[in-house]
Design an enzyme around this catalytic site. Structure first.
Site, PDB file in Angstrom:
ATOM      1  N   GLU A   5     -11.993 -13.332   0.844  1.00 36.96           N
ATOM      2  CA  GLU A   5     -12.197 -14.488  -0.037  1.00 36.96           C
ATOM      3  C   GLU A   5     -10.850 -15.130  -0.370  1.00 36.96           C
ATOM      4  O   GLU A   5      -9.803 -14.486  -0.204  1.00 36.96           O
ATOM      5  CB  GLU A   5     -12.912 -14.062  -1.308  1.00 36.96           C
ATOM      6  CG  GLU A   5     -12.246 -12.916  -2.005  1.00 36.96           C
ATOM      7  CD  GLU A   5     -13.146 -12.281  -3.060  1.00 36.96           C
ATOM      8  OE1 GLU A   5     -12.680 -12.181  -4.205  1.00 36.96           O
ATOM      9  OE2 GLU A   5     -14.284 -11.914  -2.721  1.00 36.96           O
ATOM     10  N   ASN A  26      -8.371 -12.746   4.679  1.00 35.62           N
ATOM     11  CA  ASN A  26      -8.958 -12.166   3.465  1.00 35.62           C
ATOM     12  C   ASN A  26     -10.460 -12.436   3.472  1.00 35.62           C
ATOM     13  O   ASN A  26     -10.923 -13.384   4.102  1.00 35.62           O
ATOM     14  CB  ASN A  26      -8.312 -12.774   2.205  1.00 35.62           C
ATOM     15  CG  ASN A  26      -8.458 -11.878   0.979  1.00 35.62           C
ATOM     16  OD1 ASN A  26      -9.530 -11.357   0.686  1.00 35.62           O
ATOM     17  ND2 ASN A  26      -7.358 -11.685   0.260  1.00 35.62           N
ATOM     18  N   CYS A  53      11.400  14.356  -8.386  1.00 33.87           N
ATOM     19  CA  CYS A  53      11.737  14.875  -9.714  1.00 33.87           C
ATOM     20  C   CYS A  53      12.308  13.737 -10.563  1.00 33.87           C
ATOM     21  O   CYS A  53      13.242  13.050 -10.149  1.00 33.87           O
ATOM     22  CB  CYS A  53      12.742  16.017  -9.610  1.00 33.87           C
ATOM     23  SG  CYS A  53      13.304  16.566 -11.250  1.00 33.87           S
ATOM     24  N   THR A  59      -4.683  -9.279   0.342  1.00 31.59           N
ATOM     25  CA  THR A  59      -4.046  -9.155  -0.978  1.00 31.59           C
ATOM     26  C   THR A  59      -4.415 -10.333  -1.873  1.00 31.59           C
ATOM     27  O   THR A  59      -4.523 -11.465  -1.408  1.00 31.59           O
ATOM     28  CB  THR A  59      -2.518  -8.989  -0.862  1.00 31.59           C
ATOM     29  OG1 THR A  59      -1.978  -8.820  -2.164  1.00 31.59           O
ATOM     30  CG2 THR A  59      -1.833 -10.154  -0.170  1.00 31.59           C
ATOM     31  N   ASP A  95      -0.549   4.187   1.202  1.00 30.09           N
ATOM     32  CA  ASP A  95      -1.443   5.110   1.914  1.00 30.09           C
ATOM     33  C   ASP A  95      -0.935   5.599   3.264  1.00 30.09           C
ATOM     34  O   ASP A  95      -1.634   6.357   3.941  1.00 30.09           O
ATOM     35  CB  ASP A  95      -2.829   4.463   2.074  1.00 30.09           C
ATOM     36  CG  ASP A  95      -2.782   3.113   2.800  1.00 30.09           C
ATOM     37  OD1 ASP A  95      -1.842   2.875   3.598  1.00 30.09           O
ATOM     38  OD2 ASP A  95      -3.681   2.286   2.558  1.00 30.09           O
ATOM     39  N   CYS A 113      16.239  15.123 -11.540  1.00 31.85           N
ATOM     40  CA  CYS A 113      17.332  15.267 -10.569  1.00 31.85           C
ATOM     41  C   CYS A 113      17.090  14.495  -9.274  1.00 31.85           C
ATOM     42  O   CYS A 113      17.962  14.425  -8.416  1.00 31.85           O
ATOM     43  CB  CYS A 113      17.600  16.740 -10.257  1.00 31.85           C
ATOM     44  SG  CYS A 113      16.336  17.514  -9.235  1.00 31.85           S
ATOM     45  N   HIS A 122       5.846  -0.527  -2.736  1.00 35.37           N
ATOM     46  CA  HIS A 122       5.434   0.265  -3.911  1.00 35.37           C
ATOM     47  C   HIS A 122       5.530   1.760  -3.682  1.00 35.37           C
ATOM     48  O   HIS A 122       4.822   2.535  -4.324  1.00 35.37           O
ATOM     49  CB  HIS A 122       3.999  -0.122  -4.314  1.00 35.37           C
ATOM     50  CG  HIS A 122       3.891  -1.502  -4.888  1.00 35.37           C
ATOM     51  ND1 HIS A 122       2.758  -2.269  -4.813  1.00 35.37           N
ATOM     52  CD2 HIS A 122       4.805  -2.260  -5.550  1.00 35.37           C
ATOM     53  CE1 HIS A 122       2.973  -3.439  -5.408  1.00 35.37           C
ATOM     54  NE2 HIS A 122       4.204  -3.458  -5.860  1.00 35.37           N
ATOM     55  N   ALA A 145     -10.815  -7.666   7.496  1.00 38.05           N
ATOM     56  CA  ALA A 145      -9.533  -7.521   8.201  1.00 38.05           C
ATOM     57  C   ALA A 145      -9.712  -6.990   9.627  1.00 38.05           C
ATOM     58  O   ALA A 145      -9.083  -7.486  10.562  1.00 38.05           O
ATOM     59  CB  ALA A 145      -8.612  -6.600   7.407  1.00 38.05           C
ATOM     60  N   ASN A 196       0.827  -1.210   0.000  1.00 36.97           N
ATOM     61  CA  ASN A 196       0.000   0.000   0.000  1.00 36.97           C
ATOM     62  C   ASN A 196       0.856   1.253   0.000  1.00 36.97           C
ATOM     63  O   ASN A 196       1.986   1.256   0.490  1.00 36.97           O
ATOM     64  CB  ASN A 196      -0.948  -0.006   1.203  1.00 36.97           C
ATOM     65  CG  ASN A 196      -1.925  -1.163   1.129  1.00 36.97           C
ATOM     66  OD1 ASN A 196      -2.114  -1.728   0.060  1.00 36.97           O
ATOM     67  ND2 ASN A 196      -2.508  -1.525   2.253  1.00 36.97           N
TER      68      ASN A 196
HETATM   69  P1  NAD Z   1      -6.230  -5.855  -4.812  1.00 36.75           P
HETATM   70  O1  NAD Z   1      -7.006  -4.611  -5.018  1.00 36.75           O
HETATM   71  O2  NAD Z   1      -5.784  -6.615  -5.992  1.00 36.75           O
HETATM   72  O3  NAD Z   1      -7.033  -6.883  -3.871  1.00 36.75           O
HETATM   73  C1  NAD Z   1      -7.517  -6.560  -2.638  1.00 36.75           C
HETATM   74  C2  NAD Z   1      -7.654  -7.834  -1.787  1.00 36.75           C
HETATM   75  O4  NAD Z   1      -8.189  -7.472  -0.526  1.00 36.75           O
HETATM   76  C3  NAD Z   1      -8.596  -8.902  -2.353  1.00 36.75           C
HETATM   77  O5  NAD Z   1      -7.993 -10.171  -2.202  1.00 36.75           O
HETATM   78  C4  NAD Z   1      -9.875  -8.790  -1.503  1.00 36.75           C
HETATM   79  O6  NAD Z   1     -10.549 -10.018  -1.345  1.00 36.75           O
HETATM   80  C5  NAD Z   1      -9.272  -8.312  -0.177  1.00 36.75           C
HETATM   81  N1  NAD Z   1     -10.173  -7.519   0.647  1.00 36.75           N
HETATM   82  C6  NAD Z   1     -11.034  -6.545   0.266  1.00 36.75           C
HETATM   83  N2  NAD Z   1     -11.652  -5.997   1.324  1.00 36.75           N
HETATM   84  C7  NAD Z   1     -11.163  -6.631   2.425  1.00 36.75           C
HETATM   85  C8  NAD Z   1     -11.394  -6.506   3.820  1.00 36.75           C
HETATM   86  N3  NAD Z   1     -12.258  -5.612   4.325  1.00 36.75           N
HETATM   87  N4  NAD Z   1     -10.727  -7.341   4.659  1.00 36.75           N
HETATM   88  C9  NAD Z   1      -9.848  -8.256   4.168  1.00 36.75           C
HETATM   89  N5  NAD Z   1      -9.582  -8.415   2.854  1.00 36.75           N
HETATM   90  C10 NAD Z   1     -10.227  -7.612   1.988  1.00 36.75           C
HETATM   91  O7  NAD Z   1      -5.040  -5.446  -3.892  1.00 36.75           O
HETATM   92  P2  NAD Z   1      -3.558  -5.910  -3.879  1.00 36.75           P
HETATM   93  O8  NAD Z   1      -3.419  -7.372  -4.093  1.00 36.75           O
HETATM   94  O9  NAD Z   1      -3.003  -5.328  -2.660  1.00 36.75           O
HETATM   95  O10 NAD Z   1      -2.905  -5.237  -5.190  1.00 36.75           O
HETATM   96  C11 NAD Z   1      -3.196  -4.000  -5.704  1.00 36.75           C
HETATM   97  C12 NAD Z   1      -1.999  -3.057  -5.780  1.00 36.75           C
HETATM   98  O11 NAD Z   1      -2.577  -1.783  -5.865  1.00 36.75           O
HETATM   99  C13 NAD Z   1      -1.152  -3.018  -4.545  1.00 36.75           C
HETATM  100  O12 NAD Z   1       0.059  -3.565  -4.848  1.00 36.75           O
HETATM  101  C14 NAD Z   1      -1.034  -1.541  -4.170  1.00 36.75           C
HETATM  102  O13 NAD Z   1       0.202  -1.022  -4.606  1.00 36.75           O
HETATM  103  C15 NAD Z   1      -2.064  -0.829  -4.957  1.00 36.75           C
HETATM  104  N6  NAD Z   1      -3.178  -0.259  -4.168  1.00 36.75           N
HETATM  105  C16 NAD Z   1      -2.918   0.346  -2.975  1.00 36.75           C
HETATM  106  C17 NAD Z   1      -3.961   0.874  -2.237  1.00 36.75           C
HETATM  107  C18 NAD Z   1      -3.649   1.539  -0.916  1.00 36.75           C
HETATM  108  O14 NAD Z   1      -2.557   2.072  -0.746  1.00 36.75           O
HETATM  109  N7  NAD Z   1      -4.567   1.491   0.056  1.00 36.75           N
HETATM  110  C19 NAD Z   1      -5.267   0.790  -2.712  1.00 36.75           C
HETATM  111  C20 NAD Z   1      -5.489   0.183  -3.972  1.00 36.75           C
HETATM  112  C21 NAD Z   1      -4.427  -0.348  -4.693  1.00 36.75           C
END
Ligand code: NAD
Length: 247
Positions: free
Chosen positions: A216, A214, A127, A189, A104, A130, A119, A234, A102
């Protein structure tokens, strides 16, 4: 809630020597930040190209589009109970590090100290010419591309776009934590974004037990990488798990 599964997971965590957490967009969904995929995912509303580096460089309004999709939402978000549970586990000296996909900042805001941002993050712009970094609050995001005051280069958000490599320090640290861990807690994830997706697989190959949280099943669940699957939101799962660990 399956009590025996929770007490099994809690015992493994309590007896761990080097617990590492690996988190994805799912852990921040209950803080109001949508994930990429799924029902309310960003991809349902926006074209993924806005996270593509070639699009960013060639489209003057790209920074403004990103602000509307992501920055405004992230600026308002606060850590939820799942982030806070991880911070508490670090304070208890059980959790050694969080590796997050994430961008965030919510693990830091929750109080975790050892966080690897695989990430990058949304706190800075950088920049492209530079390398000077700017706090996001200092960057005016308008229809014009943000420009470096030192060299005139294009500023980009300091997170990893599609088409960009992972910052080498984050990459090395993340995989060394994965190899060192004896238990990995994988939260929210899909396990399909590479190379980040290899982190739990690396931990498993090095002998770690994988506990997954997760809504699912993910790639890890279906491919047999996960040893214990705690299905649910979560915040709820982590609250129950922490209570069980404290027993
Ligand atoms: P993804 O969007 O591909 O998948 C999200 C996963 O979270 C799914 O498996 C889903 O089932 C699960 N999920 C959704 N709600 C949930 C909850 N309340 N409790 C538990 N699980 C839950 O996310 P990813 O695999 O992390 O990949 C997306 C990429 O996008 C990341 O690598 C990241 O860099 C970026 N991203 C970051 C943010 C952030 O910073 N918050 C948000 C969106 C995407």
């Amino acid at each position: 809630m399956n009590n025996s599964l929770y007490s099994k997971a809690a015992n493994i965590i309590k007896n761990s020597k080097y617990l590492v957490a690996f988190t994805g967009a799912g852990i921040s969904v209950e803080s109001g930040i949508p994930p990429f995929r799924g029902e309310n995912g960003i991809w349902n509303k926006y074209d993924p190209k806005i996270f593509d580096i070639d699009y960013y460089v060639s489209n003057p309004q790209a920074a403004l589009e990103l602000r509307n999709v992501f920055y405004d939402v992230i600026a308002k978000a606060k850590p939820n109970k799942a982030h806070i549970a991880l911070a508490e586990l670090e304070k208890m000296d059980i959790l050694k590090a969080v590796i997050t996909q994430n961008i965030d900042n919510l693990h830091f805001l929750a109080g975790n100290k050892e966080v690897v941002e695989f990430h990058g993050n949304t706190r800075y712009f950088i920049c492209m010419k530079c390398g000077k970094k700017y706090d996001v609050a200092r960057v005016e995001i308008t229809e014009q591309p943000p420009i470096c005051e030192e060299c005139g280069g294009l500023l980009k958000p300091d997170f990893v776009f599609f088409g960009e490599p992972i910052p080498s320090e984050a990459y090395t640290k993340a995989f060394s934590y994965a190899k060192r861990s004896d238990v990995m807690l994988v939260i929210g994830t899909t396990g399909i974004v590479y190379p980040a997706a290899m982190i739990p697989t690396e931990a498993k190959s090095a002998g770690a037990t994988i506990i997954e949280v997760n809504l699912e099943p993910s790639e890890y669940t279906t491919q047999g990488i996960t040893d214990i699957f705690l299905q649910g939101k979560a915040t709820e799962v982590m609250t129950n798990l922490l209570a069980e660990i404290k027993k």
